[in-house]
Design a protein around this motif. Structure first.
Motif, PDB file in Angstrom:
ATOM      1  N   VAL A 309       0.856  -1.191   0.000  1.00  0.00           N
ATOM      2  CA  VAL A 309       0.000   0.000   0.000  1.00  0.00           C
ATOM      3  C   VAL A 309       0.891   1.239   0.000  1.00  0.00           C
ATOM      4  O   VAL A 309       1.877   1.318   0.730  1.00  0.00           O
ATOM      5  CB  VAL A 309      -0.938   0.006   1.223  1.00  0.00           C
ATOM      6  N   GLY A 310       0.531   2.213  -0.816  1.00  0.00           N
ATOM      7  CA  GLY A 310       1.344   3.414  -0.965  1.00  0.00           C
ATOM      8  C   GLY A 310       2.292   3.344  -2.143  1.00  0.00           C
ATOM      9  O   GLY A 310       2.926   4.346  -2.488  1.00  0.00           O
ATOM     10  N   GLN A 311       2.398   2.180  -2.776  1.00  0.00           N
ATOM     11  CA  GLN A 311       3.207   2.053  -3.971  1.00  0.00           C
ATOM     12  C   GLN A 311       2.347   2.369  -5.197  1.00  0.00           C
ATOM     13  O   GLN A 311       1.163   2.677  -5.105  1.00  0.00           O
ATOM     14  CB  GLN A 311       3.808   0.652  -4.061  1.00  0.00           C
ATOM     15  N   TYR A 312       2.961   2.271  -6.358  1.00  0.00           N
ATOM     16  CA  TYR A 312       2.277   2.565  -7.615  1.00  0.00           C
ATOM     17  C   TYR A 312       2.529   1.416  -8.581  1.00  0.00           C
ATOM     18  O   TYR A 312       3.432   0.607  -8.385  1.00  0.00           O
ATOM     19  CB  TYR A 312       2.781   3.894  -8.192  1.00  0.00           C
ATOM     20  N   TYR A 313       1.722   1.347  -9.617  1.00  0.00           N
ATOM     21  CA  TYR A 313       1.877   0.245 -10.559  1.00  0.00           C
ATOM     22  C   TYR A 313       1.753   0.738 -11.987  1.00  0.00           C
ATOM     23  O   TYR A 313       1.168   1.788 -12.272  1.00  0.00           O
ATOM     24  CB  TYR A 313       0.861  -0.871 -10.289  1.00  0.00           C
ATOM     25  N   VAL A 370       3.428  -6.373 -19.302  1.00  0.00           N
ATOM     26  CA  VAL A 370       4.404  -6.180 -18.238  1.00  0.00           C
ATOM     27  C   VAL A 370       3.680  -5.654 -17.014  1.00  0.00           C
ATOM     28  O   VAL A 370       2.909  -4.698 -17.090  1.00  0.00           O
ATOM     29  CB  VAL A 370       5.503  -5.186 -18.665  1.00  0.00           C
ATOM     30  N   LYS A 371       3.925  -6.288 -15.878  1.00  0.00           N
ATOM     31  CA  LYS A 371       3.433  -5.790 -14.599  1.00  0.00           C
ATOM     32  C   LYS A 371       4.617  -5.198 -13.848  1.00  0.00           C
ATOM     33  O   LYS A 371       5.636  -5.863 -13.650  1.00  0.00           O
ATOM     34  CB  LYS A 371       2.806  -6.927 -13.788  1.00  0.00           C
ATOM     35  N   ARG A 372       4.477  -3.934 -13.438  1.00  0.00           N
ATOM     36  CA  ARG A 372       5.573  -3.243 -12.758  1.00  0.00           C
ATOM     37  C   ARG A 372       5.048  -2.570 -11.497  1.00  0.00           C
ATOM     38  O   ARG A 372       4.019  -1.905 -11.521  1.00  0.00           O
ATOM     39  CB  ARG A 372       6.191  -2.206 -13.691  1.00  0.00           C
ATOM     40  N   LEU A 373       5.747  -2.751 -10.391  1.00  0.00           N
ATOM     41  CA  LEU A 373       5.455  -2.049  -9.139  1.00  0.00           C
ATOM     42  C   LEU A 373       6.561  -1.035  -8.899  1.00  0.00           C
ATOM     43  O   LEU A 373       7.742  -1.356  -8.987  1.00  0.00           O
ATOM     44  CB  LEU A 373       5.380  -3.020  -7.965  1.00  0.00           C
ATOM     45  N   LEU A 374       6.149   0.201  -8.609  1.00  0.00           N
ATOM     46  CA  LEU A 374       7.097   1.281  -8.346  1.00  0.00           C
ATOM     47  C   LEU A 374       6.899   1.770  -6.920  1.00  0.00           C
ATOM     48  O   LEU A 374       5.766   1.977  -6.490  1.00  0.00           O
ATOM     49  CB  LEU A 374       6.875   2.450  -9.321  1.00  0.00           C
ATOM     50  N   ARG A 375       7.984   1.951  -6.202  1.00  0.00           N
ATOM     51  CA  ARG A 375       7.871   2.455  -4.839  1.00  0.00           C
ATOM     52  C   ARG A 375       8.765   3.669  -4.646  1.00  0.00           C
ATOM     53  O   ARG A 375       9.919   3.717  -5.100  1.00  0.00           O
ATOM     54  CB  ARG A 375       8.211   1.372  -3.818  1.00  0.00           C
ATOM     55  N   CYS A 376       8.216   4.661  -3.991  1.00  0.00           N
ATOM     56  CA  CYS A 376       8.938   5.883  -3.647  1.00  0.00           C
ATOM     57  C   CYS A 376       9.616   5.655  -2.299  1.00  0.00           C
ATOM     58  O   CYS A 376       8.988   5.164  -1.361  1.00  0.00           O
ATOM     59  CB  CYS A 376       7.955   7.045  -3.595  1.00  0.00           C
ATOM     60  N   THR A 377      10.900   5.970  -2.180  1.00  0.00           N
ATOM     61  CA  THR A 377      11.630   5.688  -0.943  1.00  0.00           C
ATOM     62  C   THR A 377      12.152   6.951  -0.265  1.00  0.00           C
ATOM     63  O   THR A 377      12.826   6.862   0.754  1.00  0.00           O
ATOM     64  CB  THR A 377      12.816   4.741  -1.214  1.00  0.00           C
ATOM     65  N   ARG A 378      11.839   8.138  -0.802  1.00  0.00           N
ATOM     66  CA  ARG A 378      12.340   9.374  -0.195  1.00  0.00           C
ATOM     67  C   ARG A 378      11.348  10.506  -0.426  1.00  0.00           C
ATOM     68  O   ARG A 378      10.927  10.735  -1.560  1.00  0.00           O
ATOM     69  CB  ARG A 378      13.695   9.743  -0.802  1.00  0.00           C
ATOM     70  N   ASP A 379      10.958  11.219   0.645  1.00  0.00           N
ATOM     71  CA  ASP A 379      10.039  12.374   0.549  1.00  0.00           C
ATOM     72  C   ASP A 379       8.826  12.014  -0.297  1.00  0.00           C
ATOM     73  O   ASP A 379       8.596  12.576  -1.365  1.00  0.00           O
ATOM     74  CB  ASP A 379      10.754  13.595  -0.037  1.00  0.00           C
ATOM     75  N   CYS A 380       8.021  11.080   0.182  1.00  0.00           N
ATOM     76  CA  CYS A 380       6.980  10.458  -0.634  1.00  0.00           C
ATOM     77  C   CYS A 380       5.589  11.071  -0.457  1.00  0.00           C
ATOM     78  O   CYS A 380       4.582  10.398  -0.645  1.00  0.00           O
ATOM     79  CB  CYS A 380       6.928   8.959  -0.348  1.00  0.00           C
ATOM     80  N   ASP A 381       5.520  12.329  -0.065  1.00  0.00           N
ATOM     81  CA  ASP A 381       4.235  13.007   0.067  1.00  0.00           C
ATOM     82  C   ASP A 381       3.758  13.425  -1.324  1.00  0.00           C
ATOM     83  O   ASP A 381       3.965  14.552  -1.763  1.00  0.00           O
ATOM     84  CB  ASP A 381       4.374  14.230   0.984  1.00  0.00           C
ATOM     85  N   PHE A 382       3.097  12.502  -2.012  1.00  0.00           N
ATOM     86  CA  PHE A 382       2.737  12.675  -3.420  1.00  0.00           C
ATOM     87  C   PHE A 382       1.284  12.274  -3.615  1.00  0.00           C
ATOM     88  O   PHE A 382       0.889  11.165  -3.301  1.00  0.00           O
ATOM     89  CB  PHE A 382       3.655  11.810  -4.292  1.00  0.00           C
TER      90      PHE A 382
END
Length: 411
Positions: A309-313, A370-382
């Protein structure tokens, strides 16, 4: 009085049944020659808004769509591309949209500015043997080099206005020497072997998997106010199955930050973006479930866990053109808001749009997904729902240290 109350409360379900969602697209996005139409649909593929982009738009385009109860709205930009008279599509869909969403072009879609390349020639005395010469930054022509009477001659086309870094492995020495120039207009350098410095820092970054890795690492030199390439996969391709890459950092530069972009190739892929004061020694691995629960021609479904949760795809379909026709692509971006299942059906195509771009008939025949999961690891208030296009922006990914894993599946 009773009748008035009935009338008042009778309108409440109707008022809650729909919510107006305002959407805005920038003028530079919709005036892009590739932009052909806008589609707004819900998660079941039902079309809720449709507009052909036939006229130049001097201002941003804004419109409102009524979002019904239980709907999740998605906006699709239909993009047509042409190659030798053959047409394909390169569509982009943004899901989980919020009221007031704004969509613009991203850096990846910008045409590269005209970069001026000049022929650069180097003459280095005192060289009897040469194993390798690498220009780390962008070049129009890779270096050509040879030794003539104990003098090394090197020629290449680059942009010296930004300064250049050239690595030399000569005279059977194990380590590289280097030349790092300040920005200028010099196109010829007469040097001796001692002018090639040896204080090059070799920084090793361990990778989460072996294989081919593409990308670059740029370092910002506070002395010159310019970026230089300390790693560039084109000319600096690492040996096969080597579990690390090496960045080459000149001590003559005053490095204040590094911008990293690295991706592995193949069906099982990793991507890393980041801005660092010092380079990492290891690119970390992380959990990823590559499987779809369901994956059909126009629909997909997959499970997400609480830790995702909080990631993007991103789900990307490819449609092979064949017989000289370029491949078509459809990419869908969304946010993981809760654990459970993510599912979506591509929107219905209006007949008028299908007539203008007949290649859309291929939607039922994808060749891979293609299935891709992207995660923000720094300053993730987006807020993805407000400006979802930023997820695709390279500079944004670097600033927020985005990491991604993906898996390709063929149909």
């Amino acid at each position: 009085m009773l009748r008035s109350l009935i009338l008042i409360f009778g309108f409440i379900p109707l008022a809650l049944a729909a919510q107006p969602i305002q959407m805005t697209l920038s003028s530079r996005l919709i005036n892009d020659p590739a932009s052909s139409a806008i589609l707004v649909s819900n998660q079941y593929g039902v079309l809720r808004f449709y507009k052909l982009l036939e006229e130049e738009q001097k201002e941003d385009l804004s419109f409102t769509v009524q979002q019904r109860r239980g709907e999740q709205l998605a906006l699709t930009l239909v993009r047509a591309k042409e190659d030798n008279g053959f047409f394909a599509f390169d569509n982009i869909t943004y899901r989980n949209l919020a009221n007031g969403v704004y969509i613009d072009k991203v850096n990846a879609e910008e045409e590269e500015g005209t970069r001026v390349f000049k022929q650069v020639e180097l003459f280095v005395d005192g060289v009897s043997a040469v194993e390798d010469v690498i220009v780390t930054g962008p070049v129009a022509m890779q270096p050509v080099y040879r030794i003539i009477s104990g003098r090394l001659f090197v020629a290449f086309s680059a942009s010296p206005y930004n300064g250049i870094q050239v690595l030399f492995k000569v005279n059977e020495e194990e380590r590289y020497r280097y030349l790092y120039t300040q920005p200028g207009e010099n196109s010829r350098y007469d040097l001796s072997l001692n002018d090639l410095k040896t204080d090059l820092i070799e920084h090793r970054i361990n990778l989460p998997k072996d294989g081919d890795w593409e990308g670059n690492i740029q370092a910002y030199d506070g002395n010159t106010g310019q970026y230089l390439w300390v790693y560039n996969s084109g000319p600096m391709r690492k040996p096969f199955k080597q579990p690390y890459i090496t960045a080459y950092i000149p001590q003559a530069a005053e490095i204040t930050q590094f911008n990293l972009q690295l991706s592995s190739t193949g069906a099982d892929s990793y991507s890393y973006y980041g801005r660092y004061e010092t380079l990492p020694n290891q690119l970390e691995d992380f959990f990823f479930d590559p499987l779809f629960t369901e994956n059909q021609s126009k629909a997909f479904r997959f499970k997400v866990l609480e830790e995702e949760v909080g990631q993007y795809y991103e789900v990307a379909y490819t449609y092979e053109g064949g017989r000289g026709i370029p491949d078509s692509h459809w990419r869908i971006y969304g946010a993981v808001n809760q654990a459970g299942e993510v599912d979506f059906i591509l929107p219905d195509i209006p007949a008028g749009l299908n007539d203008l771009l007949p290649v859309l008939d291929r939607l039922m025949e994808p060749t891979s997904a293609v299935k891709r999961l992207l995660r923000c690891t720094r300053d993730c208030d987006f807020d993805f729902g407000k400006k979802p296009y930023l997820l695709r922006d390279t500079e944004w990914r670097i600033e927020h240290r985005v990491q991604a894993r993906s898996q390709e599946q063929e149909f």
